[in-house]
Design a protein around this motif. Structure first.
Motif, mmCIF file in Angstrom:
data_model
loop_
_atom_site.group_PDB
_atom_site.id
_atom_site.type_symbol
_atom_site.label_atom_id
_atom_site.label_comp_id
_atom_site.label_asym_id
_atom_site.label_seq_id
_atom_site.Cartn_x
_atom_site.Cartn_y
_atom_site.Cartn_z
ATOM 1 N N UNK A 52 -17.630 -2.681 -46.314
ATOM 2 C CA UNK A 52 -17.325 -1.764 -46.983
ATOM 3 C C UNK A 52 -16.012 -1.768 -47.514
ATOM 4 N N UNK A 78 -15.208 3.284 -54.389
ATOM 5 C CA UNK A 78 -15.860 4.672 -54.294
ATOM 6 C C UNK A 78 -17.331 4.721 -54.516
ATOM 7 N N UNK A 81 -19.307 2.619 -52.365
ATOM 8 C CA UNK A 81 -19.491 3.176 -50.867
ATOM 9 C C UNK A 81 -20.468 4.245 -50.508
ATOM 10 N N UNK A 88 -18.591 5.023 -37.059
ATOM 11 C CA UNK A 88 -17.489 4.254 -36.809
ATOM 12 C C UNK A 88 -17.493 4.353 -35.071
ATOM 13 N N UNK A 90 -15.076 4.955 -33.059
ATOM 14 C CA UNK A 90 -14.467 6.028 -32.458
ATOM 15 C C UNK A 90 -14.851 7.167 -33.132
ATOM 16 N N UNK A 92 -14.504 8.749 -35.926
ATOM 17 C CA UNK A 92 -14.102 9.104 -36.962
ATOM 18 C C UNK A 92 -14.436 10.421 -37.816
ATOM 19 N N UNK A 94 -13.384 14.190 -38.513
ATOM 20 C CA UNK A 94 -12.318 14.790 -38.797
ATOM 21 C C UNK A 94 -12.169 16.132 -37.848
ATOM 22 N N UNK A 110 -17.657 12.785 -52.777
ATOM 23 C CA UNK A 110 -18.040 11.259 -53.549
ATOM 24 C C UNK A 110 -18.516 11.742 -55.192
ATOM 25 N N UNK B 117 -5.687 6.057 -35.626
ATOM 26 C CA UNK B 117 -6.218 5.310 -34.506
ATOM 27 C C UNK B 117 -7.701 5.722 -33.944
ATOM 28 N N UNK B 118 -7.982 6.830 -34.546
ATOM 29 C CA UNK B 118 -9.336 7.398 -34.368
ATOM 30 C C UNK B 118 -10.118 7.130 -35.692
ATOM 31 N N UNK B 119 -9.744 6.191 -36.319
ATOM 32 C CA UNK B 119 -10.640 5.817 -37.775
ATOM 33 C C UNK B 119 -10.720 7.060 -38.719
ATOM 34 N N UNK B 120 -10.121 7.996 -38.505
ATOM 35 C CA UNK B 120 -10.346 9.276 -39.607
ATOM 36 C C UNK B 120 -9.837 8.679 -40.861
ATOM 37 N N UNK B 122 -10.085 5.549 -42.255
ATOM 38 C CA UNK B 122 -11.155 4.633 -42.730
ATOM 39 C C UNK B 122 -12.274 5.535 -42.860
ATOM 40 N N UNK B 123 -12.691 6.674 -42.089
ATOM 41 C CA UNK B 123 -13.649 7.308 -42.612
ATOM 42 C C UNK B 123 -13.616 7.958 -43.840
ATOM 43 N N UNK B 124 -12.153 8.386 -44.101
ATOM 44 C CA UNK B 124 -11.840 9.185 -45.429
ATOM 45 C C UNK B 124 -12.253 8.192 -46.563
ATOM 46 N N UNK B 125 -11.847 7.028 -46.487
ATOM 47 C CA UNK B 125 -12.142 6.007 -47.462
ATOM 48 C C UNK B 125 -13.713 5.534 -47.633
ATOM 49 N N UNK B 126 -14.264 5.655 -46.547
ATOM 50 C CA UNK B 126 -15.566 5.445 -46.629
ATOM 51 C C UNK B 126 -16.374 6.402 -47.250
ATOM 52 N N UNK B 127 -16.044 7.656 -47.048
ATOM 53 C CA UNK B 127 -16.616 8.770 -47.684
ATOM 54 C C UNK B 127 -15.879 9.286 -48.970
ATOM 55 N N UNK B 129 -12.782 9.363 -50.449
ATOM 56 C CA UNK B 129 -11.440 10.106 -50.613
ATOM 57 C C UNK B 129 -10.370 8.903 -50.321
ATOM 58 N N UNK B 130 -9.382 9.134 -51.543
ATOM 59 C CA UNK B 130 -8.265 8.325 -51.140
ATOM 60 C C UNK B 130 -7.288 8.719 -50.331
ATOM 61 N N UNK B 131 -6.905 8.078 -49.077
ATOM 62 C CA UNK B 131 -6.246 8.935 -48.286
ATOM 63 C C UNK B 131 -4.654 8.998 -48.749
#
Lengths: 286, 252
Positions: A52, A78, A81, A88, A90, A92, A94, A110, B117-120, B122-127, B129-131
């Motif tokens: 990704x 974006x 993706x 993920x 962990x 992931x 929020x 998105x 560390x909880x990959x949030x 990365x999740x933001x970028x994958x979904x 949103x630009x962190x």
């Protein structure tokens, strides 16, 4: 010719002095299921993140859904993706957002997927019902069990109807019953929505289930595609990663026949028996 | 020697990249107004009591100390001037910045570190949103707005603290103290007193975000990032204070 959804061409990744991935070549075609097996630290997670473009490779090219994503800027990624779902390791999720907001996040953020609020709510509810968690809309991730959080993660990964779903160790740390439920949902997503699937796991059972079971709407459960003792042909490939390299790439039957001491441990959970004659053992890349 | 320098130079380069991208994104849509307001509340309103308290104490202590020195020259009537100059130019901006660094750089680093560390992140970028846009810019904008305001409040409360001591212990009249405190202030002092918190705010927010977003290694890593964020941002506050002070001194 099958359409390539994801391609790794000679991809290497180096973190300072550590070579995390070493010249990986891999092609995932539309409709394929890829099972990535490997010990912790063997490179499974980075492979999914590279797919990704959440991390950039040190060398090599990565093509996703026909786009060379190796050098694309974050803003250009974006849209690509948005056609891929990811769960993920962990979770992931929020933790400051409710389950409804978590699952609806990609639909609200998105550009390509933005929809009216009523439609988002309908799709979020549908996606949560798909993982049998339709009643958790207003809860927060901390109020759910580990297995439920994974299921929410699956709902969020697939709420956009992605062409490719990536799952990073979806059953890690779960009890066998919950792990079975999670794998059933992954098979259900793959079969009902025809999603190309890449699944990283250290449990061979997960791979065996993806390779031999399919979703049955009549019984609302997964059923074996072929009788016990036979191998189904559900376009499932197994990849075994070892220290950043592909140690094995082939089908389940070839994996089970492998006498490689590292590879066979994932099938047998113990060192392999003495090498016997014959048997196709898959190909071991140089 | 070169190897020894490699890591800090690389870190500084990464920091500059983050700073550059954040600055560029400040005016770029989407602007997350709700996040900016939430951060303004957390950083600004949340820090108000402690900033006011420390401001008051610094005013009180300054007045007590200065009055002793001024008494030697029989100039206690000038207490207001000395206290005012010290607070507006130095104590207000620096003490407020150190408090914000301790309270908010740590908060930012630990929050973003936990998300990392909880990959949030990365999740933001994958979904989609630009962190940087979603996490860094709101914290940067909120700190840059709130810190000058907090400093102004700290200055005012500090002068009030000084007033109480000047009237009750030193024997100045309120009018004497207040007019000497205000009359001495020139535009240069006010500009200096407001430029400093604005620059400090940018550094504190960016350092907090920088260490938060490069957290690795689980909860231990979050603790380490938090400590680094506070230490580094505090040191930078002093370094930048010297630089800005020198610039304003050379302007007068």
């Amino acid at each position: 010719m099958a359409e390539a959804i994801l391609q790794f061409e000679d991809v290497s990744l180096r973190f300072e002095d550590n070579l995390v991935l070493d010249r990986v070549n891999l092609t995932v075609n539309r409709g394929d299921t890829f099972i990535l097996l490997g010990a912790a630290g063997s490179g499974k997670t980075v492979l999914l993140k590279l797919a990704m473009s959440l991390i950039q490779p040190s060398s090599g090219r990565i093509r996703l859904l026909g786009h060379d994503i190796t050098d694309l800027k974050e803003s250009e990624l974006f849209e690509i993706r948005s056609e891929v779902g990811i769960l993920f390791q962990e979770g992931g999720l929020f933790d400051s957002l409710t389950i409804e907001e978590n699952v609806g996040y990609p639909l609200r953020n998105q550009k390509r997927l933005r929809a009216p609020e009523e439609e988002i709510l309908t799709r979020v509810t549908e996606s949560l019902e798909f993982v049998e968690l339709g009643h958790t809309l207003d809860k927060f991730p901390s109020e759910l069990s580990g297995g439920m959080r994974r299921r929410v993660g699956i709902a969020r990964a697939n709420v956009t109807n992605p062409k490719l779903s990536l799952y990073d160790s979806p059953t890690a740390g779960l009890d066998p019953i919950t792990a079975h439920t999670i794998m059933s949902l992954i098979v259900k997503q793959r079969d009902l929505r025809k999603t190309t699937t890449v699944l990283a796991t250290h449990r061979y059972q997960d791979g065996a289930m993806a390779a031999n079971y399919q979703w049955d709407e009549a019984t609302h459960d997964v059923v074996r595609a072929v009788p016990h003792g036979q191998y189904a042909s559900l376009n499932t490939s197994f990849v075994v990663m070892k220290e950043g390299k592909i140690a094995f790439l082939g089908e389940q039957q070839q994996l089970e026949a492998s006498r490689d001491p590292y590879v066979s441990q994932f099938v047998l959970h113990q060192p392999p028996p003495r090498i016997g004659p014959g048997g196709d053992r898959g190909h071991l890349p140089a | 020697m070169l190897d020894y320098l490699k890591s800090p130079v690389q870190s500084f380069q990464d920091f500059l990249i983050l700073a550059g991208r954040s600055m560029r994104n400040v005016a770029k849509p989407p602007i997350y107004w709700n996040d900016i307001l939430m951060q303004m509340d957390s950083i600004g309103v949340g820090s108000l009591p402690i900033v006011a308290l420390i401001g008051a104490f610094s005013g009180i202590v300054m007045t007590l100390q200065m009055s002793r020195a001024l008494e030697t020259y029989g100039a206690t009537s000038q207490t207001g001037q000395v206290v005012s100059i010290s607070i507006i130019r130095e104590l207000g901006p620096v003490l407020t910045a150190l408090l914000v660094a301790g309270r908010n750089a740590s908060g930012i680093a630990s929050e973003l570190g936990s998300m990392k560390v909880t990959e949030q992140i990365d999740a933001m970028r994958a979904l989609g949103t630009d962190p940087i846009q979603k996490l860094v810019v709101p914290r940067l904008v909120a700190t840059a707005i709130m810190q000058p305001l907090l400093t102004a409040i700290a200055d005012f409360v500090g002068l009030l603290g000084g007033l109480i001591i000047a009237v009750t212990i030193i024997g100045n009249t309120a009018n004497q103290y207040w007019s000497s405190a205000i009359d001495i202030l020139a535009l240069n002092d006010i500009a200096q007193g407001m430029t400093k918190p604005f620059v400090f705010a940018i550094v504190i927010a960016l350092v907090g975000c920088f260490y938060g977003m490069r957290t690795t290694g689980g909860t231990q890593g979050v603790g380490l990032s938090t400590t680094k964020a506070v230490v580094v941002s505090s040191v930078w506050v002093f370094v930048i204070d010297v630089l800005i002070t020198q610039i304003f001194v050379s302007l007068t």
